[in-house]
Design a protein around this motif. Structure first.
Motif, PDB file in Angstrom:
ATOM      1  N   LEU B  46      39.506  -2.730  35.741  1.00 41.90           N
ATOM      2  CA  LEU B  46      38.283  -2.956  35.745  1.00 41.90           C
ATOM      3  C   LEU B  46      37.727  -1.747  34.844  1.00 41.90           C
ATOM      4  O   LEU B  46      37.603  -2.050  34.100  1.00 41.90           O
ATOM      5  N   ALA B  47      37.873  -0.544  35.276  1.00 46.22           N
ATOM      6  CA  ALA B  47      37.906   0.721  34.433  1.00 46.22           C
ATOM      7  C   ALA B  47      37.658   0.531  33.179  1.00 46.22           C
ATOM      8  O   ALA B  47      37.440   1.292  32.005  1.00 46.22           O
ATOM      9  N   LEU B  48      39.380   0.604  32.712  1.00 45.89           N
ATOM     10  CA  LEU B  48      40.135   0.214  31.771  1.00 45.89           C
ATOM     11  C   LEU B  48      39.569  -1.120  30.459  1.00 45.89           C
ATOM     12  O   LEU B  48      39.215  -1.060  29.509  1.00 45.89           O
ATOM     13  N   SER B  49      39.381  -1.967  31.220  1.00 46.46           N
ATOM     14  CA  SER B  49      38.690  -3.288  30.736  1.00 46.46           C
ATOM     15  C   SER B  49      36.720  -3.113  30.541  1.00 46.46           C
ATOM     16  O   SER B  49      36.691  -3.662  29.067  1.00 46.46           O
ATOM     17  N   VAL B  50      36.592  -1.952  30.439  1.00 48.78           N
ATOM     18  CA  VAL B  50      34.492  -1.861  30.383  1.00 48.78           C
ATOM     19  C   VAL B  50      34.949  -0.410  29.423  1.00 48.78           C
ATOM     20  O   VAL B  50      34.549  -1.151  28.145  1.00 48.78           O
ATOM     21  N   ALA B  51      36.791   0.636  29.523  1.00 53.78           N
ATOM     22  CA  ALA B  51      36.331   1.536  28.825  1.00 53.78           C
ATOM     23  C   ALA B  51      36.434   0.684  27.259  1.00 53.78           C
ATOM     24  O   ALA B  51      35.428   1.446  26.468  1.00 53.78           O
ATOM     25  N   ARG B  52      37.787  -0.216  27.045  1.00 53.11           N
ATOM     26  CA  ARG B  52      38.008  -1.217  25.635  1.00 53.11           C
ATOM     27  C   ARG B  52      37.181  -2.104  25.586  1.00 53.11           C
ATOM     28  O   ARG B  52      36.473  -2.339  23.984  1.00 53.11           O
ATOM     29  N   ALA B  53      36.086  -2.856  26.393  1.00 49.66           N
ATOM     30  CA  ALA B  53      34.791  -3.682  26.043  1.00 49.66           C
ATOM     31  C   ALA B  53      34.184  -2.466  25.318  1.00 49.66           C
ATOM     32  O   ALA B  53      32.997  -2.974  24.408  1.00 49.66           O
ATOM     33  N   CYS B  54      33.620  -1.353  25.297  1.00 45.30           N
ATOM     34  CA  CYS B  54      32.877  -0.098  25.015  1.00 45.30           C
ATOM     35  C   CYS B  54      33.611   0.413  23.735  1.00 45.30           C
ATOM     36  O   CYS B  54      33.045   1.209  22.523  1.00 45.30           O
ATOM     37  N   GLY B  55      34.337  -0.059  23.023  1.00 48.33           N
ATOM     38  CA  GLY B  55      35.472  -0.142  21.518  1.00 48.33           C
ATOM     39  C   GLY B  55      36.619   1.711  22.242  1.00 48.33           C
ATOM     40  O   GLY B  55      37.484   1.259  20.983  1.00 48.33           O
TER      41      GLY B  55
END
Lengths: 289, 289
Positions: B46-55
Motif C-alpha cells: 500500500l505504501a509503495l502504491s501510494v508513493a507511485r500514485a504521487c509520482g
C-alpha cells in the motif's frame, strides 16, 4: 531556564503529547510513572552540556535530543525490570512498572516510550530539518542493533560470553549517544563526540561501583562480595578502592582529552570536572587531576 | 524491479544493517525469523502504491517507508504473541518468536524492530531531508501513543471498553500510516491520505472475517460461533455473509472516493479494485462496483 528545568519541561511536553486525546489512561499513567520523578537525569544533562558547548544554536532540537535520550533510558529500565529479565520489584524507591501496572502495560510502556523518543526528536527538529537524520541515527544506534542497548541485553541470551563487559557496554552506549545527540542537535558532526561520551559512561559506572562498595562497608551488613556472587564485575572488586578511584580519574581525563574543538570546550571541561566529583559520596570525592 | 522485490530488498537491507558487525547472533536471527518469510506484505505494498500514485520521485524514501511499516507490523505481532498478551504458539505456520527463541529475545526482538523502523526511514530520506520529519511522525503516530498500535493494545488493559472496536482500530491505524508514509516519501502532504488507508484497513479486516467464516463453514468443524465465544466481533456474525460482502464493497468505494488528487490516481484506483478482489477466497470474490 536552567538545565534541570529544561529537561523536565521537555519530558513533560513529550509525555503530554503521548497522553493526549484518546489515550488509554492506564498506559499514559504507566509512561509518566516510568519517567517521573527521575533519577539524576545525567544522560540528558550530558546532551545539553554538549549542545551548549557547540553553541546551542537550536535549543528546541537540543531539548528534544536530551528528552529522547532520557525516554530511551527509562524504556530500557522498564523492559530490563520485566520478569523475563531481571524480575525487579523496585526501582527508584517505588514498585517497578510491571509490579504497579502489570506486565502487559509494562511491555507496552517500554514500546511506547521508544516510539515517543523518535517522535520527540522529529518534533524538535523543525527549525533545522537536515539535523533530524543524524539525530535519529544516533539515537537508534544507541538502543537498537547491532550495538545498542537491545543488543547489549541480548548478549545475556548468548552462551559463553563475558556478560560483565556487555553490562558495561550498555551503560557506555547511551552516554555516547547523549553526547553525540547534543552535538547533532547543535549542527555539529556527532561522531567525534562518541569517545567523550563513552568515557564518561565508563566513569559513571566506576563511580557507581565505588558508591556501592562504600555503602556496603558503611551500612547494614550487605555482604561485600555480593557483586561477585551475582556475577557482576565491579571496579572496586577488580582494582581495590584506591585503584578504582585512580581509574575514575583516568577515565575523566580521557574524556576531557577527547572533547572535540568547539566554542564552549573550556566551559564544558570545567563542568565535567565539577560533576565528576559529584559522582562520588562526599567523603571519597577528591579533586580531579 | 517489481513491488514485491522492492519490498523484500528493502527489508533485507534493513535486517542486514541490524545484524551487522558485533550483533548478538541469536537476536539477529530472531529479527530475521520475525520478518521472513512474510505474509502478504499488504501494508508495504500500500505504501509503495501510494508513493507511485504521487509520482514516486524518491524511490529510496518510498522503499524505506514501506519497509518501516512492515517492520513495525512484525514488531507488533512479536509482542502481541507474548505470554502476557495472546500467548500464541504459532504465527505464519511456524512457532512464534518467544516459543522459538525464548521470551527475553522476543521482547528485545520487538524493541529492536521498532528502532530499526525509524533507523530505516532516516537512512532512506537522505535525498530529501525535509521529508524525514513527516515520515517519522506518521510512523510514530501509527505505533505509539495516544492513538497507535500500543495504545490500541493498552485498551485491553482498561476496564469496561468495547475491545472489538480497539482491535479494529489497531488494524486501521497501520494501513492509514502506510498510505500516509507512501505520500510523505514522495513529498506529498500525508494527512489527506489517512482516510483512504484507514478504509482499506477496515476492508481488509472485513475480508478477513469473511475468509474465516468461509473456511469455518467449509472446513474441519471449527464451530461457526468461535469469534463470538472469544469475544471477537466479526462482520459476518454482525451482518451475515451477504451483509459483510456489501460492507466490503462499500468500504472499498469509500476508500476510492477518498483518494486525494495526485498524478497516478486513476492507476491507483484500478489497483485497489483489483487487489480488493484478491482479499477474498476465489469463490466469494465478486467484481467491485
Amino acid at each position: 531556564m536552567d538545565v534541570a528545568a529544561r529537561i523536565e519541561k521537555a519530558l513533560e511536553t513529550a509525555l503530554d503529547a503521548a497522553g493526549g486525546e484518546g489515550a488509554p489512561p492506564r498506559l499514559a499513567a504507566a509512561m509518566r510513572y516510568a519517567v517521573f520523578p527521575g533519577g539524576a537525569r545525567i544522560r540528558p544533562r550530558l546532551a545539553l552540556s554538549v549542545a551548549r558547548a557547540c553553541g546551542d544554536g537550536d535549543p528546541a532540537a537540543a531539548d528534544a535530543a536530551a528528552a529522547a535520550i532520557e525516554l530511551l533510558h527509562c524504556a530500557s529500565l522498564v523492559h530490563d525490570d520485566l520478569p523475563c529479565f531481571d524480575d525487579a520489584d523496585f526501582r527508584r524507591s517505588k514498585p517497578t512498572v510491571h509490579v504497579a501496572y502489570g506486565e502487559p502495560l509494562a511491555v507496552l510502556c517500554g514500546d511506547a516510550l521508544i516510539v515517543l523518543a523518535f517522535e520527540t526528536v522529529a518534533r524538535g527538529a523543525t527549525a533545522n530539518p537536515a539535523r533530524l537524520a543524524p539525530l535519529v541515527l544516533t539515537v537508534a544506534g544507541a538502543v537498537g542493533m547491532p550495538g545498542g542497548i537491545a543488543a547489549g541485553q541480548a548478549w545475556e541470551c548468548e552462551p559463553m560470553v563475558d556478560l560483565a563487559e556487555y553490562h558495561r557496554a550498555k551503560t557506555g552506549v547511551l552516554f555516547a549517544a547523549a553526547a553525540m545527540a547534543g552535538a547533532a542537535a547543535a549542527g555539529h558532526e556527532p561522531a567525534p563526540w562518541r569517545i567523550f561520551g563513552a568515557r564518561l559512561g565508563e566513569a559513571f559506572q566506576v563511580a557507581d561501583d565505588i558508591r556501592d562498595a562504600a555503602c556496603t562497608a558503611a551500612e547494614i551488613g550487605k555482604p561485600v562480595g555480593q557483586d561477585a556472587t551475582l556475577g557482576r564485575r565491579s571496579a572496586v572488586l577488580d582494582l581495590g578502592m584506591a585503584g578504582a578511584l585512580d581509574r575514575l580519574d583516568r577515565l575523566i581525563e580521557e574524556a576531557l582529552a577527547a572533547v572535540p574543538a568547539c566554542p564552549g570546550a573550556a566551559e564544558l571541561k570545567a563542568i565535567v570536572r565539577k560533576q565528576a566529583r559529584g559522582f562520588l559520596p562526599k567523603e571519597l570525592a577528591r579533586e580531579a587531576a
